[in-house]
Design an enzyme around this catalytic site. Structure first.
Site, short mmCIF file in Angstrom:
data_model
loop_
_atom_site.label_atom_id
_atom_site.label_comp_id
_atom_site.label_asym_id
_atom_site.label_seq_id
_atom_site.Cartn_x
_atom_site.Cartn_y
_atom_site.Cartn_z
N SER A 101 0.84 -1.19 0.00
CA SER A 101 0.00 0.00 0.00
C SER A 101 0.88 1.24 0.00
O SER A 101 1.92 1.26 0.64
CB SER A 101 -0.88 -0.02 1.25
OG SER A 101 -1.35 1.27 1.53
N CYS A 102 0.47 2.26 -0.75
CA CYS A 102 1.25 3.51 -0.79
C CYS A 102 0.72 4.53 0.22
O CYS A 102 1.30 5.59 0.40
CB CYS A 102 1.22 4.12 -2.18
SG CYS A 102 2.12 3.15 -3.37
N VAL A 103 -0.42 4.23 0.83
CA VAL A 103 -0.93 5.13 1.86
C VAL A 103 -1.17 4.31 3.12
O VAL A 103 -1.64 4.66 4.08
CB VAL A 103 -2.24 5.85 1.44
CG1 VAL A 103 -1.91 6.99 0.48
CG2 VAL A 103 -3.22 4.91 0.80
N MET B 36 6.06 7.11 6.24
CA MET B 36 5.68 5.72 6.53
C MET B 36 6.86 4.77 6.45
O MET B 36 6.84 3.70 7.05
CB MET B 36 4.62 5.25 5.52
CG MET B 36 3.21 5.59 5.92
SD MET B 36 2.08 5.15 4.60
CE MET B 36 2.15 3.37 4.63
#
Lengths: 103, 167
Positions: A101-103, B36
């Site tokens: 996932s990029c988010v 992240m």
């Protein structure tokens, strides 16, 4: 693919250290995996691990936003619990594949 | 050939100078993706990019439907530029883009800024552009740390394994 002895149990892991078979996961394994990331697991950590395992099992694409809306922890808290990579590290410790996932 | 040692990226400094949905989201996704991964992120908004951090504008971003050759109808047919000039079309297309992103769990701009700063990312506004658009600190999102000069921004971009990205 390699077999690694974690908490006395032979566990299948990939080259990045993610468990290949989420059903092999246990709390004892999580504690050992967390140590490799220099994280000492608390009950709060386990609540998150259980949550993301459940999401993974139901086929949901994980994002930090989803974890932030889980009611367990906000995003800031998630970063504090799993510093330097909240989604990747929590997934690794939860014994599920690396999140795509990029988010 | 000798083996080259790869050193992980430590910091990204991202510049956003445009205010369309796709330009702003490219910046926000890159910045959020960095934090992240444990990579330090500093984001500098300038010119029309300031819309993304201006309280009055951040919820009203649009995507350009005129002169955008990559714009297509939902079925894949080209989107006629002349259609784009009709009132409401740009707003409709923009609303559709936003709903598609929401489905992928991509949040609205203000919530995205919450996420980036929660992860330790830093948001800055360009002094020259805020002067030009007559914007003050209080007009900007509370996530904006400061209004800074280009020199200040470059001063933050030092250090090993740092990249500057212009979206």
């Amino acid at each position: 693919m390699a077999t690694k002895n974690i908490a006395g149990i032979p566990v299948e892991v990939n080259e990045e250290g993610y468990m290949s078979d989420p059903s092999q996961w246990s709390r004892e394994i999580a504690v050992e995996l967390a140590k490799e990331e220099n994280i000492e697991l608390t009950e709060k950590h386990f609540e998150i691990l259980e949550f993301i395992r459940k999401e993974y099992e139901s086929g949901v694409q994980l994002t930090i936003r989803k974890v932030g809306k889980s009611g367990i922890v906000d995003i800031k808290g998630l970063y504090e619990l799993f510093p330097g990579g909240p989604l990747k590290k929590s997934s690794k410790i939860a014994g599920i594949p690396k999140p795509a996932s990029c988010v | 050939m000798s083996a080259k040692e790869e050193k992980p990226l430590k910091k990204v400094c991202i510049i956003c100078a445009k205010g369309s949905i796709e330009d702003v989201y490219a910046t926000l996704i890159m910045a959020n993706g960095a934090v992240m991964e444990g990579i330090e992120a500093k984001v500098f908004f300038t010119f029309f990019g300031l819309d993304a951090i201006t309280k009055k504008q951040m919820k009203k971003l649009h995507t350009g439907v005129v002169g955008n050759p990559a714009m297509r109808m939902p079925g894949g047919l080209p989107f006629p530029t002349l259609l784009g000039i009709l009132p409401g079309v740009e707003a409709g297309v923009s609303a559709m883009m936003k709903s598609q992103m929401e489905k992928l769990d991509i949040p609205p701009v203000d919530e995205f800024l919450d996420m980036i700063t929660a992860g330790g990312g830093e948001i800055y506004a360009c002094k020259l552009a805020t002067d030009m658009f007559k914007l003050k600190k209080e007009d900007l999102s509370e996530h904006v740390i400061d209004i800074i000069t280009v020199g200040d921004f470059y001063a933050m971009a030092g250090g090993e394994n740092t990249q500057i990205i212009f979206t």
